[in-house]
Scaffold this motif. Sequence first.
Motif, mmCIF file in Angstrom:
data_model
loop_
_atom_site.group_PDB
_atom_site.id
_atom_site.type_symbol
_atom_site.label_atom_id
_atom_site.label_comp_id
_atom_site.label_asym_id
_atom_site.label_seq_id
_atom_site.Cartn_x
_atom_site.Cartn_y
_atom_site.Cartn_z
ATOM 1 N N PRO A 97 -8.299 -6.188 -14.242
ATOM 2 C CA PRO A 97 -7.749 -5.047 -13.504
ATOM 3 C C PRO A 97 -8.810 -4.012 -13.149
ATOM 4 N N ARG A 98 -9.747 -3.759 -14.056
ATOM 5 C CA ARG A 98 -10.798 -2.771 -13.792
ATOM 6 C C ARG A 98 -11.700 -3.230 -12.652
ATOM 7 N N ASP A 99 -12.117 -4.473 -12.697
ATOM 8 C CA ASP A 99 -12.991 -4.977 -11.638
ATOM 9 C C ASP A 99 -12.250 -5.064 -10.297
ATOM 10 N N ALA A 100 -10.946 -5.360 -10.366
ATOM 11 C CA ALA A 100 -10.151 -5.386 -9.143
ATOM 12 C C ALA A 100 -10.103 -4.000 -8.519
ATOM 13 N N ALA A 101 -9.930 -2.983 -9.346
ATOM 14 C CA ALA A 101 -9.889 -1.605 -8.843
ATOM 15 C C ALA A 101 -11.224 -1.226 -8.205
ATOM 16 N N LYS A 102 -12.314 -1.565 -8.885
ATOM 17 C CA LYS A 102 -13.639 -1.254 -8.336
ATOM 18 C C LYS A 102 -13.853 -1.970 -7.006
ATOM 19 N N ASP A 147 0.808 -1.211 0.000
ATOM 20 C CA ASP A 147 0.000 0.000 0.000
ATOM 21 C C ASP A 147 0.846 1.268 0.000
ATOM 22 N N SER A 148 2.046 1.213 0.574
ATOM 23 C CA SER A 148 2.904 2.399 0.534
ATOM 24 C C SER A 148 3.419 2.634 -0.888
ATOM 25 N N PHE A 149 3.738 1.559 -1.608
ATOM 26 C CA PHE A 149 4.122 1.718 -3.007
ATOM 27 C C PHE A 149 2.942 2.236 -3.816
ATOM 28 N N LEU A 150 1.730 1.747 -3.502
ATOM 29 C CA LEU A 150 0.550 2.243 -4.199
ATOM 30 C C LEU A 150 0.355 3.733 -3.938
ATOM 31 N N ASN A 191 -4.673 -8.190 -6.144
ATOM 32 C CA ASN A 191 -3.572 -8.310 -7.093
ATOM 33 C C ASN A 191 -3.328 -9.776 -7.457
ATOM 34 N N THR A 192 -3.419 -10.654 -6.463
ATOM 35 C CA THR A 192 -3.256 -12.085 -6.727
ATOM 36 C C THR A 192 -4.348 -12.582 -7.669
ATOM 37 N N ASP A 193 -5.581 -12.120 -7.455
ATOM 38 C CA ASP A 193 -6.676 -12.529 -8.336
ATOM 39 C C ASP A 193 -6.458 -12.032 -9.771
ATOM 40 N N VAL A 194 -5.880 -10.836 -9.910
ATOM 41 C CA VAL A 194 -5.575 -10.321 -11.247
ATOM 42 C C VAL A 194 -4.519 -11.186 -11.916
ATOM 43 N N LEU A 251 -5.836 3.263 -10.265
ATOM 44 C CA LEU A 251 -5.664 1.954 -9.641
ATOM 45 C C LEU A 251 -5.714 0.847 -10.692
ATOM 46 N N THR A 252 -6.574 1.008 -11.677
ATOM 47 C CA THR A 252 -6.655 0.028 -12.769
ATOM 48 C C THR A 252 -5.319 -0.063 -13.507
ATOM 49 N N LYS A 253 -4.700 1.078 -13.764
ATOM 50 C CA LYS A 253 -3.407 1.081 -14.461
ATOM 51 C C LYS A 253 -2.335 0.353 -13.656
ATOM 52 N N TRP A 254 -2.423 0.442 -12.335
ATOM 53 C CA TRP A 254 -1.446 -0.255 -11.498
ATOM 54 C C TRP A 254 -1.603 -1.769 -11.615
#
Length: 431
Positions: free
Chosen positions: A415-420, A207-210, A405-408, A236-239
Amino acid sequence: MRFGLNKSSLGIAGATAALALVLTGCGGGGQTAKVGTVEDPVVLRFAWWGNDSRAKTTLEVIKDFEAANPTIKVQGENTEFSSYWDKMATQIAGGTTPDVFAMSGSYPSEYSSRGVLLDLAKVKDQLDTSKFAEGTVDLGKIDGTQYTITAGVNSMSMVIDPVVFEKAGVKLPDDETWTWDDFADIAAEITKKSPQGTFGTTPMANDSFLAVWARQNGEDLYSEDGKKMGISEDTLTKWFELNKKLMETGGAPSASQTVEDGSAQPELTLMGQGKQGMKISWSNQMTSYSGSPLVMMKMPGESKEPGAWLRSSMEYAISSKSAQPKEAALFINYLVNNMDAAKKIKSDRGMPANTELKAGITPLLKDSQQKEAAYLDRIAELKIAAPKPFPAGSSSTLEVLNRYNTDVLFGKVSPRDAAKGMISEVNQNLG
């Protein structure tokens, strides 16, 4: 560390004699302080996390403090990081909170919001921060109140293994100009030109890197009031997309190997085994990796829009229920301002915020630690203000981030759904 000195101070170090005080305020407990003597000293409990090496050094420093302060005894309590916070929660609930204890991340916000931490203005005469580097005192402030004192500073960095680059025939990057696209391309090239089992990098779900990523995109990880995430769904999606790209282009290992590497001890990671070219890492962790002499660089994108900042790698707090807050403050003051203590601790808890101590220990540091000190100077020169401390309710963000991130990486979610999903879940935690 060449940081400018912070002209503000919590106060000037006081005498070492025991001082009486009746605790008041939230969580004060109404306990009357004991006046210690050589025959019947005050006893403090000090809790921290770390390995056996840190414990050994800390106990040596405690003995030195006791020798200089014969009316005070300190009981050291060392715990592995993985179980430290559970142990602290149990002690707080049971009313057995240590007098002095180590903190990090969002925990100062969590604990201060519940009245666990002492307002250090109450012991300002025992804490001297006049020689602290500019901005490092404020790292311990939450909504204007000083709850912690930094034990040392570090920052996010890119650790480079030049041997891996050389064997692959890949040039080292220019960290004043490179981008995240450059990073992904270099990672893929290293993997392609290296023996099987060696990779360009591994994704870092932290989270600090994020927060660095968000700041590079003109955003903050959390909103100003700390009630919701500040990072946008697009950013967040781009990450998540970057981490997926690293794996799909071969720059990073498979999802299963990435998960395994993320839970390994530093010396057992790919970087520790000399099988990784680049690793996003806390600056003070570079010394934990074994193998080739490593190099520390700024992360991609820092020159365009800097996101990294000097942060506390560990902080010291005093329990609001301590019956001996002034003696506790004298002990913290010794840890962060005494040269003999600094020469033993060195950069184990991050580089000292006290610039005189930093200058004093620099000649004693290993080559890798010298590189860390130079890197932190470069970050300091950017003069980037630290974000507000992570808010109460955010201690679970790291777990949420890792899970999505693991699920991605395993292809279970886009990635989009992960961000949401992540934004929704973290917002509920913060609410």
